[in-house]
Design a protein around this motif. Structure first.
Motif, PDB file in Angstrom:
ATOM      1  N   LEU A 140      32.764  72.049  47.151  1.00 29.37           N
ATOM      2  CA  LEU A 140      31.751  70.649  46.600  1.00 29.37           C
ATOM      3  C   LEU A 140      30.880  70.868  47.237  1.00 29.37           C
ATOM      4  CD1 LEU A 140      32.817  67.807  44.729  1.00 29.37           C
ATOM      5  CD2 LEU A 140      33.398  67.236  47.155  1.00 29.37           C
ATOM      6  N   HIS A 141      30.211  71.040  46.962  1.00 30.03           N
ATOM      7  CA  HIS A 141      28.281  70.752  46.794  1.00 30.03           C
ATOM      8  C   HIS A 141      27.532  70.097  46.098  1.00 30.03           C
ATOM      9  CE1 HIS A 141      24.877  72.587  48.824  1.00 30.03           C
ATOM     10  NE2 HIS A 141      24.428  72.998  47.974  1.00 30.03           N
ATOM     11  N   LYS A 142      26.147  69.452  46.492  1.00 32.92           N
ATOM     12  CA  LYS A 142      25.783  68.563  45.766  1.00 32.92           C
ATOM     13  C   LYS A 142      25.759  67.639  44.584  1.00 32.92           C
ATOM     14  CE  LYS A 142      22.221  70.377  47.897  1.00 32.92           C
ATOM     15  NZ  LYS A 142      21.157  69.270  49.232  1.00 32.92           N
ATOM     16  N   GLU A 143      27.686  66.977  44.971  1.00 29.57           N
ATOM     17  CA  GLU A 143      27.703  66.031  43.898  1.00 29.57           C
ATOM     18  C   GLU A 143      28.979  67.569  42.681  1.00 29.57           C
ATOM     19  OE1 GLU A 143      28.613  63.994  46.244  1.00 29.57           O
ATOM     20  OE2 GLU A 143      26.807  63.402  47.247  1.00 29.57           O
ATOM     21  N   ARG A 144      29.449  68.502  43.058  1.00 25.64           N
ATOM     22  CA  ARG A 144      29.406  69.065  42.381  1.00 25.64           C
ATOM     23  C   ARG A 144      30.224  69.982  42.440  1.00 25.64           C
ATOM     24  NH1 ARG A 144      25.166  69.558  37.905  1.00 25.64           N
ATOM     25  NH2 ARG A 144      23.291  69.324  38.579  1.00 25.64           N
ATOM     26  N   VAL A 145      31.750  70.512  41.625  1.00 29.56           N
ATOM     27  CA  VAL A 145      32.024  71.376  42.093  1.00 29.56           C
ATOM     28  C   VAL A 145      31.760  72.972  41.692  1.00 29.56           C
ATOM     29  CG1 VAL A 145      34.708  72.768  41.518  1.00 29.56           C
ATOM     30  CG2 VAL A 145      34.567  69.987  41.741  1.00 29.56           C
ATOM     31  N   CYS A 146      31.659  74.286  42.773  1.00 26.09           N
ATOM     32  CA  CYS A 146      30.934  75.197  42.246  1.00 26.09           C
ATOM     33  C   CYS A 146      31.813  76.412  42.664  1.00 26.09           C
ATOM     34  CB  CYS A 146      30.106  75.519  43.218  1.00 26.09           C
ATOM     35  SG  CYS A 146      28.164  74.282  43.310  1.00 26.09           S
ATOM     36  N   PHE A 147      32.396  77.180  41.707  1.00 25.97           N
ATOM     37  CA  PHE A 147      32.972  77.934  41.067  1.00 25.97           C
ATOM     38  C   PHE A 147      32.763  79.451  41.402  1.00 25.97           C
ATOM     39  CE2 PHE A 147      34.601  76.295  37.646  1.00 25.97           C
ATOM     40  CZ  PHE A 147      34.406  77.755  36.974  1.00 25.97           C
ATOM     41  N   ILE A 148      33.069  80.672  41.884  1.00 30.93           N
ATOM     42  CA  ILE A 148      32.477  82.199  41.786  1.00 30.93           C
ATOM     43  C   ILE A 148      33.426  82.967  41.404  1.00 30.93           C
ATOM     44  CG2 ILE A 148      30.783  82.108  43.271  1.00 30.93           C
ATOM     45  CD1 ILE A 148      32.534  83.366  45.202  1.00 30.93           C
ATOM     46  N   GLU A 149      33.176  83.100  40.500  1.00 36.85           N
ATOM     47  CA  GLU A 149      33.752  84.364  39.602  1.00 36.85           C
ATOM     48  C   GLU A 149      32.870  86.073  39.446  1.00 36.85           C
ATOM     49  OE1 GLU A 149      37.573  86.962  38.272  1.00 36.85           O
ATOM     50  OE2 GLU A 149      36.993  84.932  39.563  1.00 36.85           O
ATOM     51  N   GLY A 150      33.147  87.246  39.438  1.00 38.97           N
ATOM     52  CA  GLY A 150      32.600  88.543  39.249  1.00 38.97           C
ATOM     53  C   GLY A 150      31.140  88.356  39.892  1.00 38.97           C
ATOM     54  N   GLN A 151      30.279  87.922  39.162  1.00 37.16           N
ATOM     55  CA  GLN A 151      28.481  87.475  39.829  1.00 37.16           C
ATOM     56  C   GLN A 151      28.275  86.162  39.272  1.00 37.16           C
ATOM     57  OE1 GLN A 151      25.920  90.996  40.389  1.00 37.16           O
ATOM     58  NE2 GLN A 151      28.257  92.063  40.362  1.00 37.16           N
ATOM     59  N   LYS A 152      29.027  85.825  38.629  1.00 44.79           N
ATOM     60  CA  LYS A 152      28.768  84.350  38.489  1.00 44.79           C
ATOM     61  C   LYS A 152      28.977  83.332  39.133  1.00 44.79           C
ATOM     62  CE  LYS A 152      28.418  85.586  33.472  1.00 44.79           C
ATOM     63  NZ  LYS A 152      29.283  86.048  32.210  1.00 44.79           N
ATOM     64  N   LEU A 153      28.057  82.406  39.342  1.00 46.80           N
ATOM     65  CA  LEU A 153      28.679  81.093  40.202  1.00 46.80           C
ATOM     66  C   LEU A 153      28.425  79.501  39.141  1.00 46.80           C
ATOM     67  CD1 LEU A 153      28.618  78.699  42.773  1.00 46.80           C
ATOM     68  CD2 LEU A 153      26.035  79.132  42.244  1.00 46.80           C
ATOM     69  N   TYR A 154      29.484  79.713  38.735  1.00 44.85           N
ATOM     70  CA  TYR A 154      29.783  78.148  37.532  1.00 44.85           C
ATOM     71  C   TYR A 154      29.772  77.147  38.486  1.00 44.85           C
ATOM     72  CZ  TYR A 154      32.306  81.849  34.354  1.00 44.85           C
ATOM     73  OH  TYR A 154      32.212  82.411  33.704  1.00 44.85           O
ATOM     74  N   TYR A 155      28.839  75.366  37.678  1.00 43.10           N
ATOM     75  CA  TYR A 155      29.414  74.479  38.794  1.00 43.10           C
ATOM     76  C   TYR A 155      29.079  73.450  37.634  1.00 43.10           C
ATOM     77  CZ  TYR A 155      24.824  74.738  35.947  1.00 43.10           C
ATOM     78  OH  TYR A 155      24.035  74.777  34.440  1.00 43.10           O
ATOM     79  N   SER A 156      30.074  72.452  37.539  1.00 43.22           N
ATOM     80  CA  SER A 156      30.841  71.246  37.534  1.00 43.22           C
ATOM     81  C   SER A 156      29.613  70.031  36.974  1.00 43.22           C
ATOM     82  CB  SER A 156      31.639  70.514  37.970  1.00 43.22           C
ATOM     83  OG  SER A 156      30.840  69.182  38.701  1.00 43.22           O
ATOM     84  N   GLN A 157      29.678  69.146  36.266  1.00 41.62           N
ATOM     85  CA  GLN A 157      28.878  68.059  35.499  1.00 41.62           C
ATOM     86  C   GLN A 157      28.806  67.288  37.947  1.00 41.62           C
ATOM     87  OE1 GLN A 157      31.311  65.565  33.218  1.00 41.62           O
ATOM     88  NE2 GLN A 157      29.499  66.232  31.338  1.00 41.62           N
ATOM     89  N   ALA A 158      27.493  66.607  37.517  1.00 36.65           N
ATOM     90  CA  ALA A 158      26.872  65.927  39.019  1.00 36.65           C
ATOM     91  C   ALA A 158      27.682  64.624  38.376  1.00 36.65           C
ATOM     92  CB  ALA A 158      25.402  66.010  39.740  1.00 36.65           C
ATOM     93  N   TYR A 159      27.869  64.085  40.133  1.00 42.45           N
ATOM     94  CA  TYR A 159      29.114  63.523  40.108  1.00 42.45           C
ATOM     95  C   TYR A 159      30.364  63.101  39.887  1.00 42.45           C
ATOM     96  CZ  TYR A 159      24.501  61.850  42.287  1.00 42.45           C
ATOM     97  OH  TYR A 159      23.298  61.858  43.125  1.00 42.45           O
ATOM     98  N   GLU A 160      30.389  63.198  38.025  1.00 41.63           N
ATOM     99  CA  GLU A 160      31.675  62.946  37.214  1.00 41.63           C
ATOM    100  C   GLU A 160      32.864  64.630  38.014  1.00 41.63           C
ATOM    101  OE1 GLU A 160      33.140  61.091  35.499  1.00 41.63           O
ATOM    102  OE2 GLU A 160      31.363  59.527  35.889  1.00 41.63           O
TER     103      GLU A 160
END
Length: 428
Positions: A140-160
């Motif tokens: 959980l970073h900058k009010e987002r869920v961040c997750f990784i797979e392969g060589q990509k960083l995925y991120y969710s909507q902020a706050y929600e």
């Protein structure tokens, strides 16, 4: 008739070797079982207590917000131990569980990150998201869920922080950043340190600077010259990030990765990265790892005193929940305690090289009663010590090799600050 003969005994030189607790703990040959080094001496510590039994079919443990969970692959079900609550439809064995603070703004939830999908636990429900892939790790970073797979960083909507399926493809919605660095390999772990996001690759570390609009980001590699990193060993512990690589245990301060221990890696089986589990128990970094030849072991590292030791338990699975640490052996769950049960002997083992001559006595400076077992050249002597007085061996051990010393005690006052060993050698 009276016969007289003069007998001359050879003159002997006597010497003493003193091994302080601080010197012993820095030795690669020291082994601790239910023992803690407090900076000056060894004392009773770190025992285990029975906690309960895991549901049939469950294997891996997870800890979130001080509560313990277990996953059943056969039923695709996640259990919460304690109250027996469960959630269905968790299709893959989770890579990890991540608490989220902003689900529907006023409701807390738990993200279940798996290799091919994400699930959100909230209340009595579980929402499953059919993404093309899941992740190896998340934060959980900058009010987002961040997750990784392969060589990509995925991120969710902020706050929600969701929902993922219907998110907009703008900078404030769900999306991803591709961070290609083939020479360093795929992402295997991640953590937040000093309010910055660090992504750990198979052979490298990336620093990712993200503000609340993801398009305004910077990413650059951090110098790292070590061997392959075990993603599930990456943990923020105290003032450093700590992780295991194929050439040893490292600590990372945001700019430099420093190797602090090398002996552990010699015993680790690195063939299956999914069998590692790590966490923080109090001030200690804890790592459950597979051993060469089979089985698993539990290793603790004390950053303040810069030493590591094994707990002496073969944990099938391990998880840390706040200030508690749990491990599974079969169906039984145990909790680590900060003092060993007195019915379990604390033991300190170490090796001492010897020269010519004989080992004739031993003394332990500290408190309490100690059983001392000394082995050399295939012979063993066991003696009992009380206080700091030296105790002579029933028969000397002939020197010229490595003396193996094992000290053990059930005495609640037991403490070892130094060990003295007496030698005798024929004078030349």
């Amino acid at each position: 008739m009276r016969y007289e003969k003069e007998i001359t005994f050879p003159r002997r030189n006597f010497s003493v070797s003193v091994n302080t607790a601080k010197e012993l703990i820095s030795s690669a040959k020291v082994s601790l079982d239910h023992v803690l080094f407090d900076g000056k001496g060894f004392t009773h510590a770190f025992g285990t207590a029975f906690f309960g039994e895991i549901p049939s079919g469950c294997e891996r443990l997870y800890a979130v917000r001080g509560e313990l969970y277990a996953y059943n692959a056969g039923d695709t079900r996640l259990f919460r131990l304690g109250d027996g609550k469960f959630w269905d439809g968790i299709r893959d064995e989770p890579s990890m569980l991540l608490p989220t603070k902003f689900y529907s703004k006023d409701e807390e939830g738990i993200w279940v990150i798996g290799p091919s999908r994400l699930s959100l636990l909230h209340g009595n429900a579980a929402s499953h998201y059919s993404l093309r892939q899941g992740g190896a790790a998340a934060v959980l970073h900058k009010e987002r869920v961040c997750f990784i797979e392969g060589q990509k960083l995925y991120y969710s909507q902020a706050y929600e922080q969701g929902p993922f399926e219907n998110a907009d493809s703008d900078p404030n919605g769900y999306g991803y950043v591709e961070l290609l660095r083939p020479e360093a390999g795929n992402f295997v772990g991640m953590t937040v340190y000093d309010d910055e996001l660090f992504l750990f690759r198979e052979r490298g570390i990336d620093k990712f600077l993200m503000d609340y609009e993801v398009l305004n980001h910077k990413a650059y590699p951090v110098p790292y010259g070590g061997k392959d990193i075990v993603g599930r060993s990456v943990v923020s512990c105290g003032d450093k990030v700590r992780f295991l690589a194929a050439d040893g245990l490292y600590e990372f301060d945001g700019s430099t990765a420093k190797r602090v221990e090398t002996e552990l890696a010699k015993r680790v089986d690195f063939s299956d990265p999914t069998r590692f589990e790590a966490g923080v128990w109090g001030d200690l970094y804890a790592l459950s790892f597979p051993e060469k030849g089979g089985g698993k072991a539990l290793f603790l590292y004390d950053p303040k005193r810069e030493y590591g030791f094994e707990m002496g338990v073969a944990a099938d699975s391990f998880a840390c929940a706040s200030d508690e640490a749990y491990f599974r052996v079969g169906k039984a769950i145990y909790r680590l305690t900060d003092s060993a049960p007195l019915e379990t002997a604390s033991a300190l083992s170490f090796d001492v090289p010897t020269g010519a001559g004989e080992v004739i006595w031993i003394a332990v400076r500290g408190e309490g009663k100690t059983a001392a077992e000394l082995s050399l050249g295939g012979e063993t002597r066991t003696i009992f010590l009380d206080g700091e007085k030296k105790a002579f061996l029933p028969r000397p051990l002939v020197g010229g090799g490595t003396l193996a010393v094992k000290l053990s005690s059930n005495d609640e006052k037991w403490r070892v600050e130094s060990v003295c060993i007496g030698y005798a050698e024929v004078a030349s």
